[in-house]
Design a protein around this motif. Structure first.
Motif, PDB file in Angstrom:
ATOM      1  N   PHE A 168      -0.303  40.864   3.769  1.00 13.12           N
ATOM      2  CA  PHE A 168       0.827  40.283   4.491  1.00 13.12           C
ATOM      3  C   PHE A 168       0.306  39.505   5.685  1.00 13.12           C
ATOM      4  N   MET A 169       1.121  38.592   6.167  1.00 12.78           N
ATOM      5  CA  MET A 169       0.725  37.767   7.309  1.00 12.78           C
ATOM      6  C   MET A 169       1.947  37.429   8.132  1.00 12.78           C
ATOM      7  N   ALA A 170       1.815  37.578   9.444  1.00 14.76           N
ATOM      8  CA  ALA A 170       2.879  37.201  10.366  1.00 14.76           C
ATOM      9  C   ALA A 170       2.594  35.812  10.910  1.00 14.76           C
ATOM     10  N   TYR A 171       3.443  34.860  10.562  1.00 16.85           N
ATOM     11  CA  TYR A 171       3.296  33.509  11.067  1.00 16.85           C
ATOM     12  C   TYR A 171       4.110  33.314  12.343  1.00 16.85           C
ATOM     13  N   GLY A 172       4.996  34.247  12.636  1.00 16.67           N
ATOM     14  CA  GLY A 172       5.874  34.140  13.789  1.00 16.67           C
ATOM     15  C   GLY A 172       7.271  34.563  13.400  1.00 16.67           C
ATOM     16  N   PRO A 173       8.230  34.517  14.338  1.00 14.29           N
ATOM     17  CA  PRO A 173       9.597  34.933  14.012  1.00 14.29           C
ATOM     18  C   PRO A 173      10.204  34.151  12.861  1.00 14.29           C
ATOM     19  N   ALA A 174       9.818  32.870  12.726  1.00 14.94           N
ATOM     20  CA  ALA A 174      10.462  32.011  11.727  1.00 14.94           C
ATOM     21  C   ALA A 174       9.929  32.223  10.319  1.00 14.94           C
ATOM     22  N   HIS A 175       8.754  32.788  10.197  1.00  8.76           N
ATOM     23  CA  HIS A 175       8.200  32.935   8.844  1.00  8.76           C
ATOM     24  C   HIS A 175       7.183  34.060   8.812  1.00  8.76           C
ATOM     25  N   ASN A 176       7.418  34.995   7.911  1.00  9.34           N
ATOM     26  CA  ASN A 176       6.475  36.074   7.652  1.00  9.34           C
ATOM     27  C   ASN A 176       6.354  36.210   6.145  1.00  9.34           C
ATOM     28  N   GLY A 177       5.176  36.548   5.685  1.00  7.62           N
ATOM     29  CA  GLY A 177       4.961  36.599   4.242  1.00  7.62           C
ATOM     30  C   GLY A 177       4.292  37.878   3.790  1.00  7.62           C
ATOM     31  N   ILE A 178       4.761  38.411   2.649  1.00  7.98           N
ATOM     32  CA  ILE A 178       4.160  39.576   2.015  1.00  7.98           C
ATOM     33  C   ILE A 178       3.815  39.194   0.581  1.00  7.98           C
ATOM     34  N   GLU A 179       2.584  39.445   0.182  1.00  9.73           N
ATOM     35  CA  GLU A 179       2.156  39.171  -1.186  1.00  9.73           C
ATOM     36  C   GLU A 179       2.130  40.468  -1.980  1.00  9.73           C
ATOM     37  N   MET A 180       2.693  40.423  -3.178  1.00  5.17           N
ATOM     38  CA  MET A 180       2.750  41.605  -4.038  1.00  5.17           C
ATOM     39  C   MET A 180       1.600  41.614  -5.047  1.00  5.17           C
ATOM     40  N   VAL A 181       1.193  42.780  -5.452  1.00  2.00           N
ATOM     41  CA  VAL A 181       0.182  42.924  -6.499  1.00  2.00           C
ATOM     42  C   VAL A 181       0.771  42.410  -7.815  1.00  2.00           C
ATOM     43  N   PRO A 182       0.063  41.537  -8.539  1.00  2.00           N
ATOM     44  CA  PRO A 182       0.581  41.048  -9.828  1.00  2.00           C
ATOM     45  C   PRO A 182       0.823  42.191 -10.804  1.00  2.00           C
ATOM     46  N   GLN A 183       1.916  42.084 -11.553  1.00  2.00           N
ATOM     47  CA  GLN A 183       2.282  43.117 -12.517  1.00  2.00           C
ATOM     48  C   GLN A 183       3.259  42.537 -13.524  1.00  2.00           C
ATOM     49  N   GLY A 184       3.775  43.372 -14.407  1.00  2.00           N
ATOM     50  CA  GLY A 184       4.736  42.894 -15.385  1.00  2.00           C
ATOM     51  C   GLY A 184       5.905  42.201 -14.703  1.00  2.00           C
ATOM     52  N   VAL A 185       6.400  41.137 -15.298  1.00  2.00           N
ATOM     53  CA  VAL A 185       7.389  40.305 -14.622  1.00  2.00           C
ATOM     54  C   VAL A 185       8.673  41.074 -14.320  1.00  2.00           C
ATOM     55  N   ASP A 186       9.045  42.037 -15.156  1.00  2.00           N
ATOM     56  CA  ASP A 186      10.263  42.806 -14.873  1.00  2.00           C
ATOM     57  C   ASP A 186      10.078  43.712 -13.666  1.00  2.00           C
ATOM     58  N   ARG A 187       8.935  44.371 -13.583  1.00  2.00           N
ATOM     59  CA  ARG A 187       8.664  45.230 -12.424  1.00  2.00           C
ATOM     60  C   ARG A 187       8.487  44.387 -11.158  1.00  2.00           C
ATOM     61  N   SER A 188       7.903  43.213 -11.303  1.00  2.00           N
ATOM     62  CA  SER A 188       7.726  42.328 -10.162  1.00  2.00           C
ATOM     63  C   SER A 188       9.075  41.940  -9.559  1.00  2.00           C
TER      64      SER A 188
END
Length: 394
Positions: A168-188
């Motif tokens: 995850f990365m905090a870009y500031g109040p306007a934008h923060n991002g979390i990346e998920m571990v790749p997995q089956g598209v339904d579980r994702s």
């Protein structure tokens, strides 16, 4: 589940389900009722009054939400927690429109082909009502700042809820991002939905508004790949292929291009969004990168820094408030059809991809005439999608 409820002194269990518009909704049940009537609550589900919910085609009808027991998780507690809570994702019974079942049907279709669709997605959000007391710029993002503390707390709660966070990365109040571990598209898709629900709830608890809507042109990318059914081989990778992609990967891409208009008809139907920028054909093909589609909506391949196990293509164009389950089903359905029919991207690369600027009437017509979509989504769901587009047209 009984042991977890009793051991953690859980008082409330949220039966979460996805409504037709893609919104995660909850019916909350007292845990003592679950323990007292186990055969009703966990096996047969619990009733919901569909008359009171927007987006349902069949009005004047109750339906049942039936929990997927594998998704049960005890929500983490904090100093301000009033009572211990747990949650489960549910399927919808006794109604024609269940977004989760539609995407699960896609997984069943892929399994019959000996394939396993994988997806890696991110969760982007902004934090509103954050007091600016740490200064400006980098000082807002240092460990110990309000933003960083909130993000760290959110990540802890997501992990406790069995959501597979990669980074995850905090870009500031306007934008923060979390990346998920790749997995089956339904579980994702399930994890993205739960992530939004937990993030908004945590924001309310801390007096902040977590907003997961962002500009249409910055729609979150979906990293796509197709693996063997045993999940031990990435079928997109071929060291001797063009840009180290296999023929199957290019066939998957061609399927998306062949159904480009219909995919974005589904996306617009469930979100109401159209792009704000003019759309022109964009096709580039070099030794290291290939983009097919329009500036805002395209499938991208890259040779840069991609070892075999992580080889994927990137699909852009799904806004945050789309019904993610329907959108992913449309994209992967098209890709699987490209594989089944051995389609070639070059047969579509010179077409004008005008889906984003096409009229709603044109989208309705193409979607209604598409036999692949009609066979998979079936008439009832297609009728709902057409109704949504018709309402926007009006």
């Amino acid at each position: 589940i009984i042991k977890q409820i009793e051991g953690n002194k859980v008082e409330i269990v949220h039966f979460n389900f996805i409504d037709p518009t893609g919104v995660l909704r909850s019916k909350s049940v007292l845990s003592r009722e679950i323990l007292r009537t186990l055969h009703i609550s966990l096996e047969d589900g619990i009733s919901v009054n569909g008359n009171l919910l927007p987006g349902y085609k069949d009005r004047n009808k109750w339906f049942r939400v039936v929990p997927d027991l594998d998704t049960f998780c005890v929500l983490p507690a904090g100093p301000d927690t009033i009572c211990r809570e747990a949650a489960m994702l549910c399927s919808i019974s006794n109604t024609v429109f269940d977004s989760r079942k539609i995407l699960q049907g896609l997984m069943i279709r892929a399994k019959a082909m000996g394939l396993f669709p994988m997806s890696g997605m991110g969760f982007a959000y902004s934090i509103e009502d954050t007091p600016d007391i740490e200064g400006n710029g980098i000082y807002q993002l240092l460990p110990g700042s309000r933003i960083s503390n909130f993000n760290a707390l959110l990540i802890r709660k997501l992990l406790s809820a069995n959501i597979d966070v990669e980074s995850f990365m905090a870009y500031g109040p306007a934008h923060n991002g979390i990346e998920m571990v790749p997995q089956g598209v339904d579980r994702s898709a399930d994890q993205i939905s739960m992530c939004g629900w937990i993030a908004r709830s945590l924001g309310l608890l801390h007096g902040r508004r977590v907003n997961v809507s962002y500009p249409f042109e910055n729609a979150c990318p979906v990293h796509m790949s197709i693996w063997s059914e045993t999940r031990d081989q990435n079928l997109f990778f071929n060291p001797g292929g063009k840009m180290e992609y296999s023929d199957l990967a290019w066939q998957f891409t061609a399927g998306i291009l062949a159904n480009f208009d219909e995919i974005f008809a589904v996306i617009q139907a469930s979100s109401g969004h159209t792009p704000t920028k003019p759309v022109k054909k964009a096709f580039s093909n070099t030794d290291t990168q290939c983009a097919l589609g329009t500036p805002e909506f395209f499938v991208e391949h890259s040779k840069k820094a991609r070892v075999g196990w992580s080889k994927r293509c990137v699909f852009r164009g799904i806004p945050a408030d789309t019904n993610l389950y329907l959108a992913l089903a449309a994209v992967y359905l098209s890709g699987l059809d490209g594989i089944a029919n051995r389609l070639k991207p070059e047969d579509y690369s010179e077409l004008e991809y005008d889906s984003a600027s096409a009229s709603i009437a044109q989208k309705r017509r193409k979607l209604g005439e598409n036999q692949l979509f009609r066979e998979f989504f079936r008439d009832d769901v297609m009728e709902v999608l057409d109704d949504w587009l018709k309402q926007q047209e009006g």
